[in-house]
Design an enzyme around this catalytic site. Sequence first.
Site, PDB file in Angstrom:
ATOM      1  N   LYS A 121      37.098  42.831  31.688  1.00 26.67           N
ATOM      2  CA  LYS A 121      37.605  43.463  32.920  1.00 26.67           C
ATOM      3  C   LYS A 121      39.138  43.424  32.955  1.00 26.67           C
ATOM      4  O   LYS A 121      39.798  44.444  33.127  1.00 26.67           O
ATOM      5  CB  LYS A 121      37.034  42.754  34.159  1.00 26.67           C
TER       6      LYS A 121
ATOM      7  N   ARG B 224      31.087  40.120  44.174  1.00 24.74           N
ATOM      8  CA  ARG B 224      30.345  39.365  43.175  1.00 24.74           C
ATOM      9  C   ARG B 224      29.015  38.861  43.713  1.00 24.74           C
ATOM     10  O   ARG B 224      28.300  38.114  43.042  1.00 24.74           O
ATOM     11  CB  ARG B 224      31.186  38.152  42.782  1.00 24.74           C
TER      12      ARG B 224
ATOM     13  N   ARG C 240      39.399  32.873  24.261  1.00 19.90           N
ATOM     14  CA  ARG C 240      40.446  33.508  25.071  1.00 19.90           C
ATOM     15  C   ARG C 240      41.658  32.594  25.262  1.00 19.90           C
ATOM     16  O   ARG C 240      41.532  31.402  25.468  1.00 19.90           O
ATOM     17  CB  ARG C 240      39.880  33.877  26.449  1.00 19.90           C
TER      18      ARG C 240
ATOM     19  N   ARG D 219      41.997  28.700  29.780  1.00 19.45           N
ATOM     20  CA  ARG D 219      41.519  28.513  31.158  1.00 19.45           C
ATOM     21  C   ARG D 219      40.539  27.349  31.220  1.00 19.45           C
ATOM     22  O   ARG D 219      39.688  27.229  30.341  1.00 19.45           O
ATOM     23  CB  ARG D 219      40.814  29.800  31.632  1.00 19.45           C
TER      24      ARG D 219
ATOM     25  N   ARG E 107      28.442  30.475  34.402  1.00 22.72           N
ATOM     26  CA  ARG E 107      29.028  31.654  35.071  1.00 22.72           C
ATOM     27  C   ARG E 107      28.195  32.898  34.784  1.00 22.72           C
ATOM     28  O   ARG E 107      27.966  33.739  35.648  1.00 22.72           O
ATOM     29  CB  ARG E 107      30.469  31.871  34.581  1.00 22.72           C
TER      30      ARG E 107
HETATM   31  P1  AP5 Z   1      39.054  39.458  29.680  1.00 22.09           P
HETATM   32  O1  AP5 Z   1      39.637  40.807  29.769  1.00 22.09           O
HETATM   33  O2  AP5 Z   1      39.891  38.288  30.084  1.00 22.09           O
HETATM   34  O3  AP5 Z   1      37.652  39.406  30.411  1.00 22.09           O
HETATM   35  P2  AP5 Z   1      37.285  39.358  31.965  1.00 22.09           P
HETATM   36  O4  AP5 Z   1      36.075  40.209  32.144  1.00 22.09           O
HETATM   37  O5  AP5 Z   1      38.479  39.664  32.789  1.00 22.09           O
HETATM   38  O6  AP5 Z   1      36.861  37.853  32.035  1.00 22.09           O
HETATM   39  P3  AP5 Z   1      37.031  36.743  33.154  1.00 22.09           P
HETATM   40  O7  AP5 Z   1      36.546  35.470  32.538  1.00 22.09           O
HETATM   41  O8  AP5 Z   1      38.413  36.733  33.720  1.00 22.09           O
HETATM   42  O9  AP5 Z   1      36.013  37.182  34.187  1.00 22.09           O
HETATM   43  P4  AP5 Z   1      35.354  36.287  35.222  1.00 22.09           P
HETATM   44  O10 AP5 Z   1      34.700  37.321  36.037  1.00 22.09           O
HETATM   45  O11 AP5 Z   1      34.475  35.234  34.743  1.00 22.09           O
HETATM   46  O12 AP5 Z   1      36.568  35.468  35.816  1.00 22.09           O
HETATM   47  P5  AP5 Z   1      37.495  35.668  37.070  1.00 22.09           P
HETATM   48  O13 AP5 Z   1      38.852  35.362  36.650  1.00 22.09           O
HETATM   49  O14 AP5 Z   1      37.261  36.967  37.742  1.00 22.09           O
HETATM   50  O15 AP5 Z   1      38.560  39.284  28.174  1.00 22.09           O
HETATM   51  C1  AP5 Z   1      37.966  38.080  27.734  1.00 22.09           C
HETATM   52  C2  AP5 Z   1      38.325  37.829  26.247  1.00 22.09           C
HETATM   53  O16 AP5 Z   1      37.741  38.848  25.444  1.00 22.09           O
HETATM   54  C3  AP5 Z   1      39.824  37.890  25.965  1.00 22.09           C
HETATM   55  O17 AP5 Z   1      40.144  36.921  25.023  1.00 22.09           O
HETATM   56  C4  AP5 Z   1      40.048  39.285  25.412  1.00 22.09           C
HETATM   57  O18 AP5 Z   1      41.143  39.315  24.548  1.00 22.09           O
HETATM   58  C5  AP5 Z   1      38.742  39.568  24.719  1.00 22.09           C
HETATM   59  N1  AP5 Z   1      38.361  40.974  24.779  1.00 22.09           N
HETATM   60  C6  AP5 Z   1      38.485  41.813  25.837  1.00 22.09           C
HETATM   61  N2  AP5 Z   1      38.031  43.039  25.530  1.00 22.09           N
HETATM   62  C7  AP5 Z   1      37.579  42.965  24.258  1.00 22.09           C
HETATM   63  C8  AP5 Z   1      36.974  43.910  23.370  1.00 22.09           C
HETATM   64  N3  AP5 Z   1      36.717  45.163  23.729  1.00 22.09           N
HETATM   65  N4  AP5 Z   1      36.616  43.484  22.128  1.00 22.09           N
HETATM   66  C9  AP5 Z   1      36.852  42.190  21.740  1.00 22.09           C
HETATM   67  N5  AP5 Z   1      37.429  41.267  22.526  1.00 22.09           N
HETATM   68  C10 AP5 Z   1      37.789  41.651  23.776  1.00 22.09           C
HETATM   69  O19 AP5 Z   1      36.929  34.563  38.047  1.00 22.09           O
HETATM   70  C11 AP5 Z   1      37.093  33.181  37.775  1.00 22.09           C
HETATM   71  C12 AP5 Z   1      36.413  32.328  38.837  1.00 22.09           C
HETATM   72  O20 AP5 Z   1      36.958  32.622  40.132  1.00 22.09           O
HETATM   73  C13 AP5 Z   1      34.912  32.576  39.016  1.00 22.09           C
HETATM   74  O21 AP5 Z   1      34.146  31.835  38.108  1.00 22.09           O
HETATM   75  C14 AP5 Z   1      34.706  32.118  40.465  1.00 22.09           C
HETATM   76  O22 AP5 Z   1      34.650  30.724  40.552  1.00 22.09           O
HETATM   77  C15 AP5 Z   1      35.963  32.588  41.138  1.00 22.09           C
HETATM   78  N6  AP5 Z   1      35.794  33.929  41.712  1.00 22.09           N
HETATM   79  C16 AP5 Z   1      36.398  35.077  41.285  1.00 22.09           C
HETATM   80  N7  AP5 Z   1      36.011  36.129  42.037  1.00 22.09           N
HETATM   81  C17 AP5 Z   1      35.126  35.648  42.952  1.00 22.09           C
HETATM   82  C18 AP5 Z   1      34.368  36.253  43.987  1.00 22.09           C
HETATM   83  N8  AP5 Z   1      34.420  37.568  44.232  1.00 22.09           N
HETATM   84  N9  AP5 Z   1      33.542  35.476  44.709  1.00 22.09           N
HETATM   85  C19 AP5 Z   1      33.463  34.154  44.489  1.00 22.09           C
HETATM   86  N10 AP5 Z   1      34.170  33.505  43.520  1.00 22.09           N
HETATM   87  C20 AP5 Z   1      34.994  34.250  42.754  1.00 22.09           C
END
Ligand code: AP5
Length: 597
Positions: A91, A167, A202, A231, A242
């Site tokens: 994402k 989410r 990552r 992270r 997760r």
């Molecule tokens: P990356 O682009 O970082 O992936 P992402 O989908 O953004 O992953 P996140 O881990 O950030 O998502 P998440 O939803 O778990 O975490 P968030 O920060 O929102 O890519 C990942 C890796 O893959 C990178 O190394 C990249 O280089 C590689 N990559 C990317 N594209 C690729 C490709 N095409 N091919 C190969 N490699 C690739 O949330 C964190 C925490 O916050 C949650 O666990 C929760 O506790 C809290 N939180 C966030 N939002 C909410 C909500 N709405 N409600 C409640 N709690 C929430």
Amino acid sequence: MLNYSPTATHCCNVPLTPTRSSLFKSSPSSSLPNSLSFSSALVTQQLASRHVYANTNPNIKSKPLHKGLKIMCSTSEPLKVVISGAPASGKGTQCEMIVEKFGLVHVSTGDLLRAEVSAGTEIGNKAKEYMSSGRLVPDEIVTAMVTTRLSLKDAQEKGWLLDGYPRSFPQAESLEKKNIRPDLYIMLDVPDDILIDRCVGRRLDPVTGRIYHINNFPPENDEIKERLITRPDDTEDKVKSRLQIYKQNAETILSTYLNISKKIDGNRPKGVIFKEIDSLLSRVQKDKEASKSGKLTISDSHSDGKPSNKENWRGIPTRLNNIPHSREIREYFYDDVLQATQRAINDGKTRIKVEINIPELNPEMDVYRIGTLMELVRVLALSFADDGKRVKVCVQGSMGEGALAGMPLQLAGTRKILEFMDWGDYGARDTFIKIGSIGGKEVDEQDDMFILVAPQNAVGNCIIDDLRAMTTAAGHRPVLLVNPRLKDLPGSSGIMQTMGREKRLEYAASFEICYCFRLLYYAGTQYPIMGALRMSYPYEYELYKRVDVSAGKEKYVILSTFPKRPTGEEINDAFEGKTRNETKRATGIWGFLSGIL
Ligand code: AP5
């Protein structure tokens, strides 16, 4: 509309949308308020403090951003997009590219929360324990943060890209209640094992906010490498938990956005994924502009000439008895069929069929429209051609000989229409898309897949032999039947031909349904609509009941899902509210349904 042309009328400086960069910088906690309202203060502060960084990542082929770069903005309503997907589905990576191209305000709940944590606010302290264990932060905290952020001027003016929210179902409902509705809901689809590897590998650059991966996207130089951080929630165990939480919620959220959702294969190079997202967003943007200016876009072939307002339905479309169907309804189905077909083909299915029976595509009804069928086929063919596949679109020719020659009424003129249709500006026709007939000889070496338009038996004539010859010649290449009718029909003498019948039926059944949609009526009638049955590969069959909400308003409520196509009896039971274990007998008013399946 965004464009880079100096001739556009309305221009604005592009304040860069929040990047992960600013969020890793620690903010002076002394200047931070202490309550929930802090979210907006911190958000505003982040906006003010964000800085420009050059795109030094060789993997991202994009125009470098320069401070003071001007993007010309039109005054049309800006795009609103939600991007969803499991942890590490990419994402954040896609958001970087979307923001750069479309200038939307990127609102990532993960980033906002991490900023609160690193600033040591009350919210941050509360969120920390949830985040570090991989659980969801309570809805009320996140919802307040998001709605505050979306109400700020820049998001209102430039449009927004919501990442990681909603989410959970209550979060989706909160947005609905506040009338905050995206134009598009993108879901990045990546297999579990890849997700785990991506998370564990990552790394983040605290200075630029860029996302790296130790193997897939290593940093450009040692200086960056030295400062990369991991992270705390990126350990294998936490990622698994997760992922599980994501799966528990994904389906229910999707039910809110079914008609605007688009699943995208996220297990491809990021540039390829972005290309697909880019063309989707450009299309949505174009549609928004067209509907604002009163112009119709490509698929207006049989509309009433007026731009239709976006239908106010959620889930499956309503008002399906209004004919002709609105452009939104048709587009919903084209897209729904496309997604199912893409998933099936990506999963290696090679003998598949689509059965879509909305009134305009039901040859039993007076309103059957060959144009709708052609548009559906065009959407499918162009989309696969966009992915670099050479697609052959095939229509059966006239069948029989001499006085017995003829072709099914619904297909008369189809081939000519296909040849005259607009196949896009970039010369897809005759390079990526060819038009042919049905039969073994139609299969050329360079064809990658075949879309067969409503192949059918006619009285006295059977298409199965030609079809069989074609699939044999196609070998492992996908053959997709769109609304086939392969049941045996009687010969011209009125007598059913029995020789080889079993084999023919067996062959017809060898095509797996990848998409099914049919309306349910009382037996022998085509009004009123009582419900609908939908299946989109690889998901279960969904049974809906149509409910009148108020005068002229209706909705479809889901009654039940079935792993296999339900029988008429099972449908009757679901309508009567019987559980599956109860003794069933298809009687009473609902007995009608069994007759049609
Ligand atoms: P990356 O682009 O970082 O992936 P992402 O989908 O953004 O992953 P996140 O881990 O950030 O998502 P998440 O939803 O778990 O975490 P968030 O920060 O929102 O890519 C990942 C890796 O893959 C990178 O190394 C990249 O280089 C590689 N990559 C990317 N594209 C690729 C490709 N095409 N091919 C190969 N490699 C690739 O949330 C964190 C925490 O916050 C949650 O666990 C929760 O506790 C809290 N939180 C966030 N939002 C909410 C909500 N709405 N409600 C409640 N709690 C929430």
